[in-house]
Design a protein around this motif. Structure first.
Motif, short mmCIF file in Angstrom:
data_model
loop_
_atom_site.label_atom_id
_atom_site.label_comp_id
_atom_site.label_asym_id
_atom_site.label_seq_id
_atom_site.Cartn_x
_atom_site.Cartn_y
_atom_site.Cartn_z
N UNK A 134 -63.04 10.97 2.28
CA UNK A 134 -62.54 12.32 2.10
C UNK A 134 -61.82 12.80 3.34
N UNK A 135 -60.68 13.47 3.15
CA UNK A 135 -59.87 13.98 4.25
C UNK A 135 -59.39 15.39 3.93
N UNK A 136 -59.07 16.16 4.98
CA UNK A 136 -58.45 17.46 4.75
C UNK A 136 -57.09 17.26 4.07
N UNK A 137 -56.63 18.28 3.39
CA UNK A 137 -55.38 18.22 2.61
C UNK A 137 -54.20 17.69 3.43
N UNK A 138 -54.07 18.14 4.67
CA UNK A 138 -52.92 17.74 5.50
C UNK A 138 -52.94 16.24 5.78
N UNK A 139 -54.12 15.70 6.15
CA UNK A 139 -54.24 14.27 6.45
C UNK A 139 -54.03 13.44 5.18
N UNK A 140 -54.55 13.92 4.06
CA UNK A 140 -54.38 13.21 2.79
C UNK A 140 -52.90 13.08 2.44
N UNK A 141 -52.14 14.15 2.67
CA UNK A 141 -50.70 14.12 2.40
C UNK A 141 -50.01 13.10 3.29
N UNK A 142 -50.39 13.04 4.57
CA UNK A 142 -49.80 12.06 5.50
C UNK A 142 -50.09 10.63 5.04
N UNK A 143 -51.32 10.36 4.65
CA UNK A 143 -51.69 9.01 4.20
C UNK A 143 -50.93 8.63 2.94
N UNK A 144 -50.75 9.60 2.07
CA UNK A 144 -50.02 9.35 0.82
C UNK A 144 -48.54 9.10 1.10
N UNK A 145 -47.95 9.88 1.98
CA UNK A 145 -46.53 9.72 2.32
C UNK A 145 -46.26 8.37 2.97
N UNK A 146 -47.22 7.90 3.78
CA UNK A 146 -47.06 6.62 4.47
C UNK A 146 -47.48 5.43 3.60
N UNK A 147 -47.90 5.70 2.36
CA UNK A 147 -48.32 4.68 1.39
C UNK A 147 -49.51 3.86 1.90
N UNK A 148 -50.37 4.51 2.63
CA UNK A 148 -51.59 3.87 3.12
C UNK A 148 -52.72 4.06 2.12
N UNK B 206 -53.99 6.45 -1.68
CA UNK B 206 -53.65 7.32 -2.81
C UNK B 206 -54.88 8.14 -3.17
N UNK B 207 -54.66 9.22 -3.87
CA UNK B 207 -55.77 10.08 -4.28
C UNK B 207 -56.65 9.32 -5.26
N UNK B 208 -57.95 9.39 -5.06
CA UNK B 208 -58.89 8.66 -5.91
C UNK B 208 -58.78 9.06 -7.37
N UNK B 209 -58.47 10.31 -7.64
CA UNK B 209 -58.30 10.77 -9.01
C UNK B 209 -57.15 10.03 -9.69
N UNK B 210 -56.08 9.74 -8.94
CA UNK B 210 -54.94 9.01 -9.49
C UNK B 210 -55.31 7.57 -9.79
N UNK B 211 -56.13 6.97 -8.93
CA UNK B 211 -56.57 5.58 -9.12
C UNK B 211 -57.41 5.48 -10.39
N UNK B 212 -58.32 6.42 -10.58
CA UNK B 212 -59.17 6.42 -11.77
C UNK B 212 -58.33 6.57 -13.03
N UNK B 213 -57.31 7.41 -12.99
CA UNK B 213 -56.44 7.60 -14.14
C UNK B 213 -55.67 6.31 -14.46
N UNK B 214 -55.20 5.61 -13.43
CA UNK B 214 -54.49 4.35 -13.62
C UNK B 214 -55.40 3.30 -14.24
N UNK B 215 -56.63 3.22 -13.76
CA UNK B 215 -57.58 2.24 -14.29
C UNK B 215 -57.85 2.48 -15.77
N UNK B 216 -57.96 3.74 -16.17
CA UNK B 216 -58.21 4.06 -17.57
C UNK B 216 -57.02 3.71 -18.46
#
Length: 76
Positions: A30-44, A46-56
């Motif tokens: 878990x990360x604060x919103x700002x850090x999560x955005x940085x990790x997502x932008x750098x493709x390091x 993805x949000x766990x909710x998105x991963x769960x949706x892809x798996x389903x």
């Protein structure tokens, strides 16, 4: 006793796609919103909710996979 000021921080659960710092591929943290955005932008990560949706979405209903360890077994 001093009053403690509570700040509202939203934590975003992230799943790592590649190693970063002490985290390995597949780790969740878990990360604060700002850090999560940085990790997502750098493709390091993805949000766990998105991963769960892809798996389903990837698992088609009704498709059966053979049991492990039965690759060379006779099928009756």
């Amino acid at each position: 006793m001093a009053a403690v000021k509570k700040t509202e921080r939203k934590t975003v659960s992230m799943t790592f796609r590649k190693p970063w710092g002490r985290y390995s591929k597949g780790d969740r943290a878990g990360f604060p919103e700002e850090r999560a955005k940085q990790l997502e932008d750098r493709k390091i990560a993805v949000r766990s909710a998105d991963v769960k949706a892809e798996e389903n979405e990837e698992k088609p209903a009704g498709k059966q996979t053979p049991a492990k360890g039965t690759e060379g077994a006779d099928k009756v």
